[in-house]
Design a protein around this motif. Structure first.
Motif, PDB file in Angstrom:
ATOM      1  N   SER A   1      -3.495   0.246  -3.102  1.00  0.00           N
ATOM      2  CA  SER A   1      -3.032  -1.053  -2.605  1.00  0.00           C
ATOM      3  C   SER A   1      -2.960  -2.038  -3.754  1.00  0.00           C
ATOM      4  O   SER A   1      -3.878  -2.111  -4.563  1.00  0.00           O
ATOM      5  CB  SER A   1      -4.016  -1.603  -1.573  1.00  0.00           C
TER       6      SER A   1
ATOM      7  N   THR B   1       0.860  -1.183   0.000  1.00  0.00           N
ATOM      8  CA  THR B   1       0.000   0.000   0.000  1.00  0.00           C
ATOM      9  C   THR B   1       0.891   1.226   0.000  1.00  0.00           C
ATOM     10  O   THR B   1       1.818   1.307   0.798  1.00  0.00           O
ATOM     11  CB  THR B   1      -0.907   0.018   1.245  1.00  0.00           C
TER      12      THR B   1
ATOM     13  N   ASP C   1      -4.570   6.622  -1.313  1.00  0.00           N
ATOM     14  CA  ASP C   1      -3.920   5.336  -1.048  1.00  0.00           C
ATOM     15  C   ASP C   1      -4.187   4.342  -2.172  1.00  0.00           C
ATOM     16  O   ASP C   1      -5.306   4.250  -2.666  1.00  0.00           O
ATOM     17  CB  ASP C   1      -4.438   4.750   0.278  1.00  0.00           C
TER      18      ASP C   1
ATOM     19  N   HIS D   1       0.922   5.662  -0.554  1.00  0.00           N
ATOM     20  CA  HIS D   1       0.099   6.857  -0.640  1.00  0.00           C
ATOM     21  C   HIS D   1       0.544   7.678  -1.844  1.00  0.00           C
ATOM     22  O   HIS D   1       1.729   7.909  -2.038  1.00  0.00           O
ATOM     23  CB  HIS D   1       0.234   7.692   0.627  1.00  0.00           C
ATOM     24  N   ASP D   2      -0.411   8.086  -2.645  1.00  0.00           N
ATOM     25  CA  ASP D   2      -0.101   8.976  -3.756  1.00  0.00           C
ATOM     26  C   ASP D   2      -0.732  10.322  -3.428  1.00  0.00           C
ATOM     27  O   ASP D   2      -1.906  10.386  -3.072  1.00  0.00           O
ATOM     28  CB  ASP D   2      -0.665   8.402  -5.060  1.00  0.00           C
TER      29      ASP D   2
END
Ligand code: GLU
Length: 448
Positions: free
Chosen positions: A135, A125, A133, A127-128
């Motif tokens: 996954s 996972t 998020d 974070h962008d």
């Protein structure tokens, strides 16, 4: 941004084609971000694909980056970092995070060795900053190949090692790299490298919402095309900065590079694809052209017209037409387009008149002749240095009284030989008294 280390970003183009609008946008966003935070902007040429990489493309990227004013702080060529990559690869082999696997490799179909990463097979996972998020179950990737040999690492491995060792804090790149991110994170983790902050930029779409591509949209995806057409760098920078980013300044659209640096933030980058609209770019260019001294356009006009017409004549004419051209063009290449459409031909050549076209609608030949004679006598009263204003002052009351079309159409057509052209007063002033009278007389002869 919750990251205390000084910011470092990279623009990492593969020199496998000319610098295109999508890459310009990625370079620009990285540049704006670095300058906004007083961080470092790395330009890393990813030239490890020897078969597809060309020096010519690298030169094109560097030349255009400089032209746009996107100066970098650190320059690197991935191919020159082979030793570093090999060392890091050895570390993974030594720790057992990667292993040599003897197997049938594609090359020549014989048995060889490749290096695979021992994939823990977890759900990764990340974070962008733009998309939130993400996954991905990496089990399906298996123990993927990271190198062809201890000295031939593959793309993902080199990228991760370089980002790590160059201290890259933020990876800002095209959305097409989202699917690479889980693999790269697994490599990072195996190397014990910190995870950079990710921001994947939305795609750039053509007007028909298809992905902007060389194959489909040809030369119009390349920055060089716009540079050659005479687009100004400030207009290109301004327009491209707004492809997917909103500076949040209400309706305002015009921003200098310094203002863009000051305002830039990742928070206002959108998820949705950004439409590249050439008309809008033309609008920006027109706005910037207006702020330039008229002499620059004058020089361009002289250059373009001299390709076709006698230089002496061009130099006399150009200053007289520059302001009317300025009203009509959005980019310098429009001058050439106008010339190709014959828009300036009547200044250099006596027009060939079609007798039928001299007469306005259902005006009679006699009336038209009378109007032309009257116009000639009015023009005769003008001093030889008259301008369009003076010509209008002398002729307008008569035209108003007799019917504007019936008087001014034959005059304009006689002077230009075209159905579309500047107004007759402007034409007369540019052509001068003698030539104007000569052309009006020729029209008289044509209808008699
Ligand atoms: N070299 C890659 C490309 O040109 C970019 C790699 C990256 O930004 O991570 O598509």
């Amino acid at each position: 941004m919750k990251n205390n280390s000084p910011v470092a970003v990279r623009f990492a183009p593969s020199p496998t084609g000319f610098f295109h609008i999508g890459s310009v946008r990625t370079a620009l966003f990285n540049f704006l971000f670095a300058r906004h935070y007083g961080g470092q902007f790395v330009l890393r040429i990813e030239d490890t694909d020897v078969a597809r990489s060309k020096k010519e493309y690298e030169d094109n990227i560097l030349e255009n980056m400089r032209w746009l004013g996107l100066e970098w702080d650190v320059f690197a060529r991935q191919s020159e970092r082979a030793d570093i990559h090999a060392t890091e690869l050895q570390k993974l082999l030594a720790s057992g995070a990667a292993y040599v696997s003897k197997e049938k490799v594609e090359k020549e179909g014989d048995r060889g060795e490749v290096i695979r990463l021992r994939n823990p097979g977890t759900i990764v996972t990340f974070h962008d900053e733009i998309r939130g998020d993400i996954s991905v179950d990496t089990t399906d990737l298996g123990d993927f190949i990271i190198a062809r040999s201890p000295t031939e690492p593959l793309f993902h491995f080199s990228v991760v090692v370089d980002d790590f060792l160059m201290g890259i804090t933020h990876v800002i790149r095209g959305e097409d790299h989202i699917s690479n991110t889980p693999r790269q994170i697994l490599i990072q983790e195996a190397l014990g490298a910190p995870r950079p902050i990710y921001a994947h930029l939305p795609l750039i779409l053509a007007a028909d919402r298809s992905k902007l591509s060389k194959r489909k949209h040809g030369e119009r995806v390349a920055l060089s095309y716009y540079k050659q057409a005479g687009f100004l760098r400030a207009a290109l920078i301004n327009y491209i900065a707004l492809l997917g980013w909103n500076p949040n300044q209400n309706e305002r659209e015009i921003f200098s590079l310094d203002e863009l640096i000051h305002l830039f933030d990742i928070a206002h980058i959108q998820k949705a694809g950004a439409i590249f609209n050439e008309e809008k770019l033309r609008w920006f260019n027109r706005e910037y052209m207006r702020t330039q001294p008229p002499e620059l356009l004058l020089q361009d006009i002289v250059k373009v017209l001299s390709k076709r017409y006698f230089a002496g004549a061009v130099e006399t004419l150009a200053p007289k037409i520059v302001s009317s051209i300025r009203e009509r063009v959005s980019v310098t290449s429009d001058v050439e387009t106008m010339m190709d459409a014959g828009e300036f031909s009547y200044f250099f050549e006596t027009p060939v008149l079609d007798a039928k076209k001299i007469i306005w609608k259902d005006t009679s030949t006699e009336t038209t002749r009378a109007h032309l004679e009257k116009i000639i006598s009015f023009v005769t009263t003008l001093t030889s240095d008259f301008d369009a204003e003076k010509a209008k002052m002398v002729l307008w009351p008569y035209a108003e009284h007799q019917g504007r079309g019936a008087v001014l159409w034959p005059m304009r057509y006689a002077l230009s030989g075209r159905e579309k052209s500047p107004d007759p007063f402007t034409l007369a002033a540019i052509l001068g008294k003698e030539e104007t009278i000569k052309r009006l007389k020729a029209a008289l002869v044509a209808i008699s």
